[in-house]
Design a protein around this motif. Structure first.
Motif, short mmCIF file in Angstrom:
data_model
loop_
_atom_site.label_atom_id
_atom_site.label_comp_id
_atom_site.label_asym_id
_atom_site.label_seq_id
_atom_site.Cartn_x
_atom_site.Cartn_y
_atom_site.Cartn_z
N ALA A 243 0.82 -1.22 0.00
CA ALA A 243 0.00 0.00 0.00
C ALA A 243 0.86 1.26 0.00
CB ALA A 243 -0.90 -0.01 1.23
N THR A 244 2.01 1.23 0.68
CA THR A 244 2.78 2.48 0.85
C THR A 244 3.89 2.66 -0.19
OG1 THR A 244 4.34 1.45 2.40
CG2 THR A 244 2.37 2.51 3.36
N ILE A 245 4.45 1.56 -0.69
CA ILE A 245 5.62 1.67 -1.58
C ILE A 245 5.32 2.49 -2.86
CG2 ILE A 245 7.22 0.32 -3.03
CD1 ILE A 245 7.25 -1.75 -0.69
N PRO A 246 4.15 2.30 -3.50
CA PRO A 246 3.90 3.08 -4.72
C PRO A 246 3.93 4.59 -4.50
CG PRO A 246 2.34 1.26 -4.53
CD PRO A 246 3.07 1.33 -3.23
N ALA A 247 3.68 5.04 -3.28
CA ALA A 247 3.61 6.48 -3.03
C ALA A 247 4.98 7.09 -2.69
CB ALA A 247 2.63 6.75 -1.88
N LEU A 248 5.98 6.26 -2.46
CA LEU A 248 7.28 6.80 -2.04
C LEU A 248 7.91 7.62 -3.15
CD1 LEU A 248 8.95 3.76 -0.20
CD2 LEU A 248 7.81 5.73 0.83
N ARG A 249 8.53 8.74 -2.77
CA ARG A 249 9.22 9.55 -3.77
C ARG A 249 10.74 9.57 -3.54
NH1 ARG A 249 5.59 14.89 -4.11
NH2 ARG A 249 4.84 14.24 -2.07
N ALA A 250 11.16 9.00 -2.41
CA ALA A 250 12.59 8.96 -2.09
C ALA A 250 13.30 7.93 -2.97
CB ALA A 250 12.76 8.58 -0.62
N LYS A 251 14.61 8.10 -3.11
CA LYS A 251 15.41 7.13 -3.87
C LYS A 251 16.09 6.13 -2.93
CE LYS A 251 15.12 8.63 -8.20
NZ LYS A 251 13.66 8.87 -8.09
N VAL A 252 16.08 6.48 -1.63
CA VAL A 252 16.74 5.64 -0.62
C VAL A 252 15.82 5.50 0.58
CG1 VAL A 252 18.66 5.60 1.07
CG2 VAL A 252 19.09 6.37 -1.28
N VAL A 253 15.71 4.27 1.13
CA VAL A 253 15.05 4.09 2.42
C VAL A 253 16.11 3.59 3.39
CG1 VAL A 253 13.32 2.82 3.75
CG2 VAL A 253 12.78 3.57 1.43
#
Ligand code: NAI
Length: 352
Positions: A243-253
């Motif tokens: 649910a959350t991964i598609p919304a991420l805009r960062a290049k690094v977690v």
């Protein structure tokens, strides 16, 4: 039943301790002691059923085996869960009974603080049994600043690898959770010139950090998907999901929270989106490194702790390189590397 469960889950030993009169219901799970005595904190949590407590203990103790193996400390994986409400259930009588249980385990299990067990509780136990570390009285004390230092070093390694940047000046980082580790991490990032977006479910905490460090305050539920270069989960687990991964805009977690992936395969989803995931148990091993140092011959040596922390970015770089070469997700590579170290150690001895 405990023996069946231990075998089923690959654990060496599970000890159930009950003292009805003194209110103790505890599980000590020893997952793997090939690299050394099992080390892991004691969690005090009001699990509604024995099964829920056991599931928690088994998952956590297995995680400690991998964390110790990848961090290169000579300890195995263990964890304890006391089924009690940390606010009302931690009576001196209950802690006395638990200390007796720990004493019987001698040095096959060494414990420390965890959720629900404070440094003061660890001190109380240490006064009654020697197999407790991370205490304030003569121990290494609060591990959080050391954990934050390791996370910072690991985050820098991930930024170097993914963004080809050697410094953090102007780098945008979102931090979710501004507690002991997240707060200390923010200080370091700010000192290194990063621009912060911060959030905690405690609004006062968010305001305090935002004001002190000139950070932008955000919503705790959406902070990780802010328009940033790095997302740093430092609160709860399972924040990286379908649910959350598609919304991420960062290049690094890269963050401190334990068990960030809701499912193991979520790392593949991150990879497909071009997001570099720094495996949590590699990044947040500083606390373990700190308490493990207490048990080294000659006692806790700060220089040795710093030296061991410096291996976190080295190990991560190796993980990132292998991931790139093989096309496999970083968490799988990290697990495989930990397995290699476990296999290279002495064979397992089953204890009953
Ligand atoms: P903490 O309890 O000091 O801080 C956690 C913070 O997160 C609190 O301020 C809380 O209000 C906030 N929070 C909770 N839910 C949130 C949400 N949904 N959104 C935003 N903020 C939220 O805990 P600590 O020690 O800083 O640990 C943070 C994480 O790092 C945990 O997952 C912990 O398991 C992990 N960790 C900590 C280590 C240590 O040395 N303290 C070692 C290894 C892992």
């Amino acid at each position: 039943e405990a023996r069946r469960l231990a075998a089923w889950d690959g654990h060496e030993r599970i000890v159930l301790g009950t003292d009805t009169g003194r209110g103790l219901r505890a599980i000590v799970a020893i997952h793997d002691s090939r690299l050394g005595p099992a080390l892991g904190g004691t969690r005090v949590w009001p699990h509604p059923t024995l099964e829920a407590a056991l599931t928690d203990a088994l998952r956590l103790s297995r995680g400690m085996t991998y964390k110790a193996a990848i961090a290169g400390v000579p300890f195995g994986g263990g964890k304890a869960v006391i089924m009690a409400d940390p606010a009302r259930g931690k009576t001196p009588a209950m802690l006395d009974a638990y200390a007796e249980m720990l004493a019987q385990l001698q040095d096959s299990y060494v414990t420390a603080e965890d959720v629900g067990l404070t440094l003061a509780d660890a001190d109380y136990l240490k006064a009654r049994t020697p197999n407790v570390v991370g205490t304030t009285a003569g121990g290494s004390g609060n591990p959080s600043p050391v954990t934050a230092h390791g996370v910072f070093l690991g985050l820098c390694a991930a930024v170097r690898h993914r963004l080809q940047r050697g410094d953090l000046s102007g780098l945008r980082v979102a931090v979710q959770g501004l507690g002991a580790v997240g707060g200390a991490l923010c200080e370091r990032l700010h000192a290194a010139g990063a621009e912060l977006v911060v959030a905690d479910i405690d609004p006062a905490r968010t305001r305090a950090v935002a004001t002190r460090l000139g950070a932008r305050a955000a919503d705790p539920q959406t902070v990780l998907s802010a328009a940033v270069d790095v997302a740093a989960p430092c609160a709860l687990g399972a924040v990286l999901s379908r649910a959350t991964i598609p919304a991420l805009r960062a290049k690094v977690v890269a963050g401190a929270a334990n068990n960030q992936l809701a499912e193991r395969d979520d790392a593949a989803a991150l990879r497909e989106r071009g997001i570099l995931y720094a495996p949590d148990f590699v990044l947040n091993a500083g606390g373990l490194i700190n308490v493990a140092a207490e048990l080294a011959p000659g006692g806790c040596d700060r220089a040795a702790v710093l030296e061991r922390l410096a291996t976190i970015p080295q190990v991560l770089s190796e993980i990132f390189r292998r991931a790139e070469r093989t096309g496999r997700p970083t968490n799988r590579i990290a697990h495989a590397m930990a397995e290699e170290r476990l296999r290279a150690a002495a064979p397992r001895t089953a204890r009953r």
